[in-house]
Design a protein around this motif. Structure first.
Motif, PDB file in Angstrom:
ATOM      1  N   UNK A  74      40.866  34.975  37.461  1.00  0.00           N
ATOM      2  CA  UNK A  74      40.828  36.416  37.192  1.00  0.00           C
ATOM      3  C   UNK A  74      39.576  37.052  37.767  1.00  0.00           C
ATOM      4  N   UNK A  75      38.444  36.422  37.575  1.00  0.00           N
ATOM      5  CA  UNK A  75      37.187  36.962  38.084  1.00  0.00           C
ATOM      6  C   UNK A  75      37.238  37.099  39.602  1.00  0.00           C
ATOM      7  N   UNK A  76      37.730  36.078  40.288  1.00  0.00           N
ATOM      8  CA  UNK A  76      37.826  36.129  41.748  1.00  0.00           C
ATOM      9  C   UNK A  76      38.776  37.244  42.185  1.00  0.00           C
ATOM     10  N   UNK A  77      39.911  37.371  41.502  1.00  0.00           N
ATOM     11  CA  UNK A  77      40.889  38.407  41.859  1.00  0.00           C
ATOM     12  C   UNK A  77      40.294  39.803  41.690  1.00  0.00           C
ATOM     13  N   UNK A  78      39.645  40.046  40.568  1.00  0.00           N
ATOM     14  CA  UNK A  78      39.103  41.383  40.307  1.00  0.00           C
ATOM     15  C   UNK A  78      37.928  41.703  41.235  1.00  0.00           C
ATOM     16  N   UNK A  79      37.097  40.726  41.505  1.00  0.00           N
ATOM     17  CA  UNK A  79      35.990  40.947  42.446  1.00  0.00           C
ATOM     18  C   UNK A  79      36.521  41.198  43.849  1.00  0.00           C
ATOM     19  N   UNK A  80      37.588  40.504  44.229  1.00  0.00           N
ATOM     20  CA  UNK A  80      38.195  40.700  45.547  1.00  0.00           C
ATOM     21  C   UNK A  80      38.787  42.105  45.681  1.00  0.00           C
ATOM     22  N   UNK A  81      39.411  42.590  44.628  1.00  0.00           N
ATOM     23  CA  UNK A  81      39.961  43.954  44.651  1.00  0.00           C
ATOM     24  C   UNK A  81      38.851  44.965  44.908  1.00  0.00           C
ATOM     25  N   UNK A  82      37.763  44.860  44.162  1.00  0.00           N
ATOM     26  CA  UNK A  82      36.637  45.783  44.367  1.00  0.00           C
ATOM     27  C   UNK A  82      36.039  45.624  45.764  1.00  0.00           C
ATOM     28  N   UNK A  83      35.923  44.381  46.204  1.00  0.00           N
ATOM     29  CA  UNK A  83      35.341  44.109  47.523  1.00  0.00           C
ATOM     30  C   UNK A  83      36.158  44.769  48.621  1.00  0.00           C
ATOM     31  N   UNK A  84      37.474  44.689  48.547  1.00  0.00           N
ATOM     32  CA  UNK A  84      38.339  45.270  49.576  1.00  0.00           C
ATOM     33  C   UNK A  84      38.222  46.789  49.595  1.00  0.00           C
ATOM     34  N   UNK A  85      38.322  47.425  48.437  1.00  0.00           N
ATOM     35  CA  UNK A  85      38.274  48.889  48.413  1.00  0.00           C
ATOM     36  C   UNK A  85      36.909  49.427  48.838  1.00  0.00           C
ATOM     37  N   UNK A  86      35.832  48.808  48.377  1.00  0.00           N
ATOM     38  CA  UNK A  86      34.496  49.274  48.772  1.00  0.00           C
ATOM     39  C   UNK A  86      34.226  48.989  50.246  1.00  0.00           C
ATOM     40  N   UNK A  87      34.623  47.821  50.705  1.00  0.00           N
ATOM     41  CA  UNK A  87      34.435  47.468  52.114  1.00  0.00           C
ATOM     42  C   UNK A  87      35.215  48.386  53.035  1.00  0.00           C
TER      43      UNK A  87
END
Length: 175
Positions: free
Chosen positions: A54-67
Motif C-alpha cells: 500500500x505504501x509503495x502504491x500510494x507513494x507511486x501515485x503521488x510521484x507520478x502526478x507531481x512528476x
C-alpha cells in the motif's frame, strides 16, 4: 514576469526533491516486500508486511502526478512532436499552442474530477494502513493544478524569450 517564472522554477525544484524522496520510499517499500515475501520465506521465516504494498502504491501515485506537473514546465510530457516539428512555423506554432490549450482544459477537468474523488476518499479507509483515502486522492487535483501552473509558465517563458514553442523540449534543463 521573470520573478514569477523564477518562483515557479523554485517550486518545481522543491517538488523534484519530493518526487525523488517518494521514489526512495517506493524503492525501500518494494525491496522490503520482496525481502519478506521471497528471501525470508525461503529461509523458513513466514512473516508478512502488507503495508509495504500500500505504501509503495500510494507513494507511486503521488510521484507520478507531481512528476508530471514538473514535466509540463519544459514540454517533457509524452507527445507526438515529430509532426509539429516538421510543419512550417506558421502552422506548427499555432498547432502547438492549441495542444497546450487543450491540455490545460484537460488538466482543469482533472482538478474538478479530483476534488470529487477527494470528497469520496474522506469516507474510504485504506485496508492496511488505515488512512482515509483522501490523502491519496489529493494527488490528482494537486498534480493537475501543478500541470496548469507549469503549462502557463511554459507559454510565458516562450513568449518572453521569443523561442519557437515547437522546440521547447530541446531547451529543457538536465535533472
Amino acid at each position: 514576469m521573470h520573478s514569477i517564472l523564477s518562483a515557479i522554477d523554485k517550486l518545481n525544484a522543491a517538488v523534484t526533491v519530493l518526487v525523488g524522496l517518494l521514489l526512495m520510499v517506493v524503492t525501500v517499500a518494494v525491496f522490503g516486500q520482496v525481502t519478506v515475501r521471497f528471501v525470508l520465506t525461503a529461509g523458513g521465516i513466514n512473516i508478512s508486511a502488507p503495508w509495504t504494498e500500500e505504501l509503495a502504491r500510494y507513494a507511486l501515485i503521488w510521484m507520478v502526478f507531481l512528476g508530471a506537473g514538473v514535466g509540463v514546465r519544459h514540454a517533457q510530457m509524452i507527445a507526438l512532436e515529430f509532426g509539429v516539428r516538421r510543419l512550417p512555423a506558421r502552422i506548427g506554432i499555432p498547432v502547438r499552442y492549441l495542444s497546450i490549450v487543450l491540455c490545460v482544459a484537460f488538466f482543469a477537468l482533472m482538478v474538478w474530477v479530483g476534488i470529487s474523488f477527494v470528497d469520496l476518499g474522506r469516507s474510504e479507509t485504506s485496508p492496511v494502513l488505515g488512512i482515509t483515502k483522501d490523502y491519496v486522492y489529493w494527488a490528482m487535483p494537486v498534480g493537475a493544478g501543478l500541470m496548469i501552473l507549469n503549462a502557463l509558465a511554459l507559454v510565458l517563458d516562450i513568449g518572453l524569450s521569443g523561442r519557437d514553442i515547437r522546440f521547447a523540449a530541446d531547451d529543457a534543463p538536465e535533472i
